[in-house]
Design an enzyme around this catalytic site. Structure first.
Site, mmCIF file in Angstrom:
data_model
loop_
_atom_site.group_PDB
_atom_site.id
_atom_site.type_symbol
_atom_site.label_atom_id
_atom_site.label_comp_id
_atom_site.label_asym_id
_atom_site.label_seq_id
_atom_site.Cartn_x
_atom_site.Cartn_y
_atom_site.Cartn_z
ATOM 1 N N ASP A 176 0.978 -1.267 0.083
ATOM 2 C CA ASP A 176 0.002 0.201 0.408
ATOM 3 C C ASP A 176 0.593 1.346 0.196
ATOM 4 O O ASP A 176 0.814 2.707 0.293
ATOM 5 C CB ASP A 176 -0.826 0.157 1.209
ATOM 6 C CG ASP A 176 -2.292 -1.125 0.876
ATOM 7 O OD1 ASP A 176 -2.176 -1.156 -0.375
ATOM 8 O OD2 ASP A 176 -2.650 -0.968 2.032
ATOM 9 N N ASP A 191 4.884 -9.098 8.807
ATOM 10 C CA ASP A 191 4.971 -7.829 8.698
ATOM 11 C C ASP A 191 6.761 -7.373 7.978
ATOM 12 O O ASP A 191 7.240 -8.511 8.335
ATOM 13 C CB ASP A 191 4.714 -6.947 10.154
ATOM 14 C CG ASP A 191 3.065 -7.304 10.794
ATOM 15 O OD1 ASP A 191 3.011 -7.393 9.747
ATOM 16 O OD2 ASP A 191 3.020 -6.823 11.913
ATOM 17 N N ASP A 219 9.254 -5.676 9.441
ATOM 18 C CA ASP A 219 10.391 -6.347 10.350
ATOM 19 C C ASP A 219 10.598 -7.637 10.815
ATOM 20 O O ASP A 219 11.299 -7.575 11.533
ATOM 21 C CB ASP A 219 10.099 -4.813 11.293
ATOM 22 C CG ASP A 219 8.607 -5.250 12.076
ATOM 23 O OD1 ASP A 219 8.184 -5.446 11.321
ATOM 24 O OD2 ASP A 219 8.231 -4.948 13.158
ATOM 25 N N ASP A 267 -6.210 -7.794 14.147
ATOM 26 C CA ASP A 267 -5.485 -9.232 14.266
ATOM 27 C C ASP A 267 -6.225 -10.396 15.432
ATOM 28 O O ASP A 267 -6.767 -11.281 15.526
ATOM 29 C CB ASP A 267 -4.191 -9.988 14.838
ATOM 30 C CG ASP A 267 -3.353 -8.563 15.410
ATOM 31 O OD1 ASP A 267 -4.402 -8.175 15.927
ATOM 32 O OD2 ASP A 267 -2.666 -8.124 15.742
#
Length: 496
Positions: A93, A148, A150, A241
């Site tokens: 995005d 994600d 990281d 989540d």
């Protein structure tokens, strides 16, 4: 006396709520210790048998991740899994130059034979939940692994998690987060301490007894049919989540938590990044309490004990509000205690609730020694870390309480993602990160004022009453003074 009575009632309610939460943590500790003695007898796929290998889609939801995208994609490209049974979706995005860099990197990986797709949206509706839902429309996998930007899973990560889906009732397999930069600073150490407690004591303690746990947004795998059956991803809370996790478990899907599979990730190294992450998590927790509490309580499929743990789980972030209330009212309570002699028995009873701190101390020690080891030296390290963590956690209580209140009253806000830094060692610097905002939160001023307020609490211990002072709350006020002082000065000096 009306004013004093109101303070006593509110203070008592908040401190009793903290005590109930501590008792729940103690129960989770007993569950955790019991689980350590049990052997894992779950059925597992034999991934050496081609007929048993399920197709997996790895989803990487990203948004303006210039500093970590190349690291992420290089890492994911090394994951081992039977040939022809894995695809990767980069759900991008991004609105900055990282979009072009990611496209070039994906083109390079595709040339090496990787089944990787770059999926972009012109409308960022639903934020991360919207991106995951969009990717699911074309995902070929019956199992969906999510990371994600990281997170850096080991190359055998899928080989250690996917086999558990042989049990057709398993909807999610979640792994434990590790910390690439745990020792970077005091800030990263206390974040790691808090997360370690969640990923050992809480996740194992709940999962081992069949209570509801949550997919942690990353470093886990979903069964695609479980996502669809539970109603798919929804973007009406900041913790999509937790939301989907509860909807799935209310549909009788089972979750499997793997404490022994560690997935390394980067902790926020700047206090502004930690603040934005904490705000999102705590507000999202309160939003999910509003959304899920009655569904949990009215469910006929779960036990009363699971309902109690579920409600307390959804109230996790609200504990910050209770802590903040107890902290602020503790100074008026100090004066009330020394002004009204007939209330002495009430204060004798209330002193019992100090046991809440003892319970937390004991529970977190088992977590600490599981990760760092035991012995006298380690225990001394733990004592220092425990009180440092508690002090700074209380220093965040104003910030997190605002998030909780917004969540409970239904105030909507944008999903603000946590800036990533690509920091692993002490030599790496976060300065110059283009995603950091230079604007200070107005809350910082109030945190500075609260530091002074609890400094007054320390002074009050020496002058209150007519018996030469009252030092019962002195340690508590000292921790609050240090905690709010740390958050205030760290926020000012970081200038972000």
């Amino acid at each position: 006396m009306i004013f004093e009575t109101a303070i006593i009632v509110i203070y008592t309610f908040a401190i009793v709520m903290i005590f109930f939460y501590a008792l729940a943590q103690l129960n989770l500790l007993f569950n955790y210790l019991t689980a350590q003695k049990e052997k894992n007898k779950a059925p597992k796929f034999d991934l050496d048998n081609p007929d048993e290998v399920p197709f997996v889609t790895i989803q990487l939801p990203v948004y303006n991740e210039m500093y970590v995208m190349e690291r992420l994609l290089d890492n994911i490209a090394e994951i081992k899994y039977p040939e022809g049974k894995l695809e990767i979706q980069v759900l991008d995005d991004s609105t900055d130059y990282s979009l072009k860099l990611t496209a070039e990197k994906i083109k390079e990986l595709r040339a090496r034979g990787l089944d990787i797709k770059h999926i972009t949206r012109t409308d960022r509706g639903g934020f991360k939940a919207g991106a995951l839902k969009e990717g699911l429309k074309t995902a070929k996998g019956e199992l969906i692994a999510i990371f994600d930007a990281d997170f850096l899973p080991e190359d055998d990560w899928l080989l250690r998690t996917i086999p558990y889906f042989k049990d057709l009732e398993i909807g999610v397999v979640q792994t434990r987060w590790g910390h690439l930069n745990r020792n970077y600073s005091l800030l990263t150490k206390i974040q790691a301490f808090a997360l370690d407690a969640h990923f050992t004591l809480e996740q194992v303690g709940r999962n081992s007894k069949g209570h509801f746990i949550n997919f942690n947004g990353t470093a886990g795998v979903w069964r695609k049919t479980c996502i669809i059956d539970a109603g798919n991803w929804e973007g009406d809370t900041l913790t999509e989540d937790l939301d989907l996790s509860y909807r799935a478990q209310l549909k009788n899907w089972k979750f499997k938590y793997l404490e022994d599979v560690e997935t390394p990730a980067e902790l926020p190294v700047v206090i502004s990044a930690a603040r934005s992450q904490q705000f999102r998590w705590n507000k999202g927790g309160a939003e999910n309490f509003r959304k899920m509490m009655w569904r949990v309580l009215k469910s006929k499929n779960i036990s009363a004990k699971t309902k109690v743990h579920g409600v307390l789980h959804l109230l996790n972030s609200t504990m910050f509000l209770n802590i903040f209330i107890v902290a602020v009212l503790s100074i008026p309570m100090l004066y009330i205690k020394n002004e009204y002699a007939h209330l002495r028995y009430y204060f004798y009873i209330m002193s019992f609730f100090v046991v809440s701190t003892v319970i937390f101390f004991v529970c977190y020690w088992f977590m600490f020694k599981q990760i760092y080891g035991s012995g006298f030296k380690k225990f001394f390290e733990y004592i220092v870390m425990f009180f440092t963590f508690f002090s700074i956690a209380m220093g965040f209580s104003l910030h997190n309480s605002i998030a909780v209140i917004e969540g409970h009253i239904g105030k909507r806000s944008e999903f603000v993602r946590t800036p990533k830094f690509n920091i692993k060692t002490l030599k790496d610097s976060w300065k110059g990160n283009k995603y950091l905002k230079g604007k200070l939160s107005p809350n910082v001023i109030f945190e500075g004022l609260l530091m002074l307020y609890f400094g007054f609490g320390l002074y009050s211990a020496f002058v209150v009453g007519d018996q030469g002072g009252d030092f019962g709350l002195f340690p508590f006020h000292l921790m609050l003074f240090i905690g709010f002082g740390y958050v205030f000065f760290k926020s000012i000096t970081s200038k972000v």
